[in-house]
Design a protein around this motif. Structure first.
Motif, PDB file in Angstrom:
ATOM      1  N   PHE A  23      53.132  42.972  10.150  1.00  0.00           N
ATOM      2  CA  PHE A  23      52.691  41.627  10.535  1.00  0.00           C
ATOM      3  C   PHE A  23      51.222  41.376  10.233  1.00  0.00           C
ATOM      4  O   PHE A  23      50.787  40.221  10.247  1.00  0.00           O
ATOM      5  CB  PHE A  23      52.945  41.396  12.030  1.00  0.00           C
ATOM      6  N   THR A  24      50.430  42.396   9.965  1.00  0.00           N
ATOM      7  CA  THR A  24      48.986  42.218   9.814  1.00  0.00           C
ATOM      8  C   THR A  24      48.455  42.504   8.413  1.00  0.00           C
ATOM      9  O   THR A  24      47.367  42.029   8.078  1.00  0.00           O
ATOM     10  CB  THR A  24      48.230  43.111  10.810  1.00  0.00           C
ATOM     11  N   HIS A  25      49.179  43.277   7.590  1.00  0.00           N
ATOM     12  CA  HIS A  25      48.598  43.632   6.288  1.00  0.00           C
ATOM     13  C   HIS A  25      48.495  42.430   5.349  1.00  0.00           C
ATOM     14  O   HIS A  25      47.697  42.426   4.412  1.00  0.00           O
ATOM     15  CB  HIS A  25      49.360  44.771   5.623  1.00  0.00           C
ATOM     16  N   SER A  26      49.291  41.383   5.597  1.00  0.00           N
ATOM     17  CA  SER A  26      49.235  40.201   4.727  1.00  0.00           C
ATOM     18  C   SER A  26      47.919  39.444   4.872  1.00  0.00           C
ATOM     19  O   SER A  26      47.569  38.633   4.009  1.00  0.00           O
ATOM     20  CB  SER A  26      50.407  39.268   5.028  1.00  0.00           C
ATOM     21  N   ALA A  27      47.163  39.702   5.957  1.00  0.00           N
ATOM     22  CA  ALA A  27      45.873  39.038   6.130  1.00  0.00           C
ATOM     23  C   ALA A  27      44.849  39.505   5.099  1.00  0.00           C
ATOM     24  O   ALA A  27      43.774  38.919   5.000  1.00  0.00           O
ATOM     25  CB  ALA A  27      45.336  39.292   7.540  1.00  0.00           C
ATOM     26  N   SER A  28      45.188  40.526   4.323  1.00  0.00           N
ATOM     27  CA  SER A  28      44.294  40.977   3.258  1.00  0.00           C
ATOM     28  C   SER A  28      44.243  39.994   2.100  1.00  0.00           C
ATOM     29  O   SER A  28      43.413  40.129   1.201  1.00  0.00           O
ATOM     30  CB  SER A  28      44.755  42.342   2.736  1.00  0.00           C
ATOM     31  N   GLY A  29      45.142  38.994   2.115  1.00  0.00           N
ATOM     32  CA  GLY A  29      45.215  38.046   1.013  1.00  0.00           C
ATOM     33  C   GLY A  29      46.158  38.481  -0.082  1.00  0.00           C
ATOM     34  O   GLY A  29      46.255  37.825  -1.125  1.00  0.00           O
ATOM     35  N   LEU A  30      46.885  39.567   0.142  1.00  0.00           N
ATOM     36  CA  LEU A  30      47.784  40.129  -0.863  1.00  0.00           C
ATOM     37  C   LEU A  30      49.142  40.360  -0.233  1.00  0.00           C
ATOM     38  O   LEU A  30      49.234  40.897   0.878  1.00  0.00           O
ATOM     39  CB  LEU A  30      47.221  41.454  -1.390  1.00  0.00           C
ATOM     40  N   ASN A  31      50.194  39.950  -0.928  1.00  0.00           N
ATOM     41  CA  ASN A  31      51.559  40.231  -0.468  1.00  0.00           C
ATOM     42  C   ASN A  31      51.932  41.631  -0.933  1.00  0.00           C
ATOM     43  O   ASN A  31      52.446  41.827  -2.026  1.00  0.00           O
ATOM     44  CB  ASN A  31      52.537  39.191  -1.013  1.00  0.00           C
ATOM     45  N   LEU A  32      51.657  42.603  -0.075  1.00  0.00           N
ATOM     46  CA  LEU A  32      51.841  44.004  -0.447  1.00  0.00           C
ATOM     47  C   LEU A  32      53.302  44.326  -0.729  1.00  0.00           C
ATOM     48  O   LEU A  32      53.609  45.113  -1.640  1.00  0.00           O
ATOM     49  CB  LEU A  32      51.307  44.894   0.681  1.00  0.00           C
ATOM     50  N   ASP A  33      54.214  43.722   0.018  1.00  0.00           N
ATOM     51  CA  ASP A  33      55.638  43.996  -0.184  1.00  0.00           C
ATOM     52  C   ASP A  33      56.094  43.583  -1.582  1.00  0.00           C
ATOM     53  O   ASP A  33      56.801  44.329  -2.270  1.00  0.00           O
ATOM     54  CB  ASP A  33      56.472  43.261   0.866  1.00  0.00           C
ATOM     55  N   LYS A  34      55.671  42.391  -2.005  1.00  0.00           N
ATOM     56  CA  LYS A  34      56.090  41.907  -3.327  1.00  0.00           C
ATOM     57  C   LYS A  34      55.421  42.683  -4.449  1.00  0.00           C
ATOM     58  O   LYS A  34      56.040  42.920  -5.500  1.00  0.00           O
ATOM     59  CB  LYS A  34      55.774  40.417  -3.463  1.00  0.00           C
ATOM     60  N   ILE A  35      54.171  43.095  -4.240  1.00  0.00           N
ATOM     61  CA  ILE A  35      53.485  43.881  -5.263  1.00  0.00           C
ATOM     62  C   ILE A  35      54.213  45.203  -5.496  1.00  0.00           C
ATOM     63  O   ILE A  35      54.448  45.622  -6.640  1.00  0.00           O
ATOM     64  CB  ILE A  35      52.025  44.135  -4.862  1.00  0.00           C
ATOM     65  N   VAL A  36      54.598  45.872  -4.425  1.00  0.00           N
ATOM     66  CA  VAL A  36      55.327  47.137  -4.545  1.00  0.00           C
ATOM     67  C   VAL A  36      56.686  46.901  -5.181  1.00  0.00           C
ATOM     68  O   VAL A  36      57.134  47.676  -6.048  1.00  0.00           O
ATOM     69  CB  VAL A  36      55.468  47.808  -3.167  1.00  0.00           C
ATOM     70  N   ALA A  37      57.383  45.816  -4.775  1.00  0.00           N
ATOM     71  CA  ALA A  37      58.698  45.514  -5.355  1.00  0.00           C
ATOM     72  C   ALA A  37      58.582  45.206  -6.846  1.00  0.00           C
ATOM     73  O   ALA A  37      59.396  45.669  -7.652  1.00  0.00           O
ATOM     74  CB  ALA A  37      59.330  44.342  -4.609  1.00  0.00           C
ATOM     75  N   MET A  38      57.580  44.428  -7.228  1.00  0.00           N
ATOM     76  CA  MET A  38      57.385  44.113  -8.651  1.00  0.00           C
ATOM     77  C   MET A  38      57.053  45.367  -9.458  1.00  0.00           C
ATOM     78  O   MET A  38      57.498  45.513 -10.598  1.00  0.00           O
ATOM     79  CB  MET A  38      56.274  43.076  -8.810  1.00  0.00           C
TER      80      MET A  38
END
Length: 428
Positions: free
Chosen positions: A137-152
């Motif tokens: 719930f908090t890592h998205s505040a970095s300005g980066l969608n980490l889940d989608k980056i890893v999936a891509m």
């Protein structure tokens, strides 16, 4: 004693109970952390849920308690005794000791947890999952969608070489924009002091300082560590015994080659007091009961003691490794340099000097952390190609100035660039 006081649960009902357990895919979440984190929030959570189902099945299928009743008890009395001793708390007195006459001494020896074992196991599973939920719930505040980056990054391995190269290039362009968006554009004394402090105080979750993801990630690891240690104290309070010494007692009995005697924590034979009202008369009975469910509870909590110790050890080592990695800055430069050398893109002394700036000022801690997450959830080849593209973008921005006079702006006698007005005055 009559049989069947607790109704048997049909196989269909058992399948329904098991089907209610969340599937592994739902518990798994997204792969944007490392395997130590997943050992905490995924596999330990699943293990505790399975144990809760096993204990629940032992309580609802068959008879979780059986009591020895006097001969004058009818079947109705025996059924009542079985139910009342299950829902009330039995107490444990060793066979070699006399049953105390004082009722308060009996109450002090009551075992209050065995009906609640499935609930406490599910609560423990929730505690292991909470740090991961906080991270998600908090890592998205970095300005980066980490889940989608890893999936891509994972998807780039499935396409053709041309599609893969195009996907890596697009991903590098996107990351370059993210890295550029959260840069410090000023360089005063306060900014320099903050950068210096972030070298040691990496818990400062600062997006512009490039430490948000890393600071948050280490904070989550501290939560995992605090949780697994707190589990021992939770079970101490739950079972009203020194559970944190339980494993040492088991090890001692194995070393001494002693059989496991009746455990005061998980006794199989207990005593039960209850009263029967007959008109105005109260009759108090004390019967001896067997708790077969404690046979499962004992083995489960022995296993959990050793499992929690293993989890605590691995989590502590992993936490110390990450803290050392953040304190020792040269590790980050060496990490990036390893991939750049693999791609043969460092061809001069200027490139080697630029690599340190590329690691510390461009990628910074969050960018290198992102590469680490991608490598742990896809392959090192993806990270290698991605760093190569980012290196190209970064190097284009830091090309050495050309020595060609044609590339230099025209200067007047005062070394100022000539504009169109100077040319007009000259022609006049």
């Amino acid at each position: 004693m009559g049989e069947g006081y607790f109704p048997l649960v049909s196989p269909t009902a058992v399948e329904g109970i098991l089907g209610a357990v969340p599937s592994i895919s739902k518990l798994r979440g997204t792969n944007n952390d490392d395997w130590i984190d997943r050992l905490n929030h995924r596999y330990t959570t699943l293990l505790l849920i399975i144990f809760a189902v096993v204990v629940s099945t032992g309580q609802f299928v068959g008879e979780p308690i059986q009591c020895w009743c006097p001969a004058e008890f009818t079947d109705a009395y025996e059924a009542y005794t079985t139910y009342i001793c299950w829902i009330s708390n039995t107490y444990y007195i060793p066979m070699e000791e006399t049953i105390p006459i004082d009722i308060r001494q009996r109450q002090d020896a009551e075992i209050t947890y065995y009906q609640w074992v499935p609930i406490i196991l599910l609560f423990q599973a929730l505690l292991f999952k909470i740090p991961n939920l906080f991270w998600r719930f908090t890592h998205s505040a970095s300005g980066l969608n980490l889940d989608k980056i890893v999936a891509m990054s994972e998807e780039t391995q499935l396409g053709s070489p041309e599609d893969r190269a195009e996907a890596i290039k697009n991903l590098a362009i996107y990351l370059d924009k993210w890295l550029g968006t959260y840069q410090e554009y000023r360089n005063n004394i306060f900014i320099r002091a903050k950068k210096k402090a972030q070298t040691f105080c990496f818990f400062m979750c600062d997006r512009r300082g490039g430490t948000y993801l890393v600071g948050l990630f280490i904070t989550i690891k501290i939560l995992y560590m605090a949780n697994v240690i707190g589990q021992f104290f939770l079970l101490n309070a739950f079972m009203a015994t020194k559970y944190n010494l339980y494993g040492f007692e088991v090890i001692k009995s194995l070393i001494d080659n002693e059989p496991m005697m009746e455990s005061p924590r998980f006794p199989r034979v207990t005593l039960c007091d209850f009263q029967i009202r007959q008109l105005q008369n109260l009759q108090r009975w004390t019967v001896q009961c067997v708790l077969p469910v404690n046979l499962f509870n004992e083995k489960i909590f022995i296993f959990l003691w050793f499992w929690f110790c293993l989890i605590a050890f691995l989590t502590a080592i992993n936490l110390l490794k990450w803290i050392f990695y953040q304190l020792y800055q040269n590790n980050k430069v060496q990490y990036v340099k390893k991939y750049l050398k693999t791609n043969n893109v460092m061809n001069s002394g200027f490139d080697k000097k630029l690599c340190a700036k590329f690691s510390r000022d461009y990628l910074r801690s969050d960018g290198i952390f992102l590469m680490y997450v991608i490598s742990k959830n896809s392959t090192n080849l993806v990270v290698s190609d991605l760093l190569r593209e980012l290196w190209k973008i970064f190097k284009d921005k830091h090309k050495p100035r050309s020595n060609n006079i044609d590339d230099e702006p025209m200067m007047n006698s005062e070394k100022e660039p000539l504009d169109g007005n100077h040319l007009l005055h000259s022609s006049a």
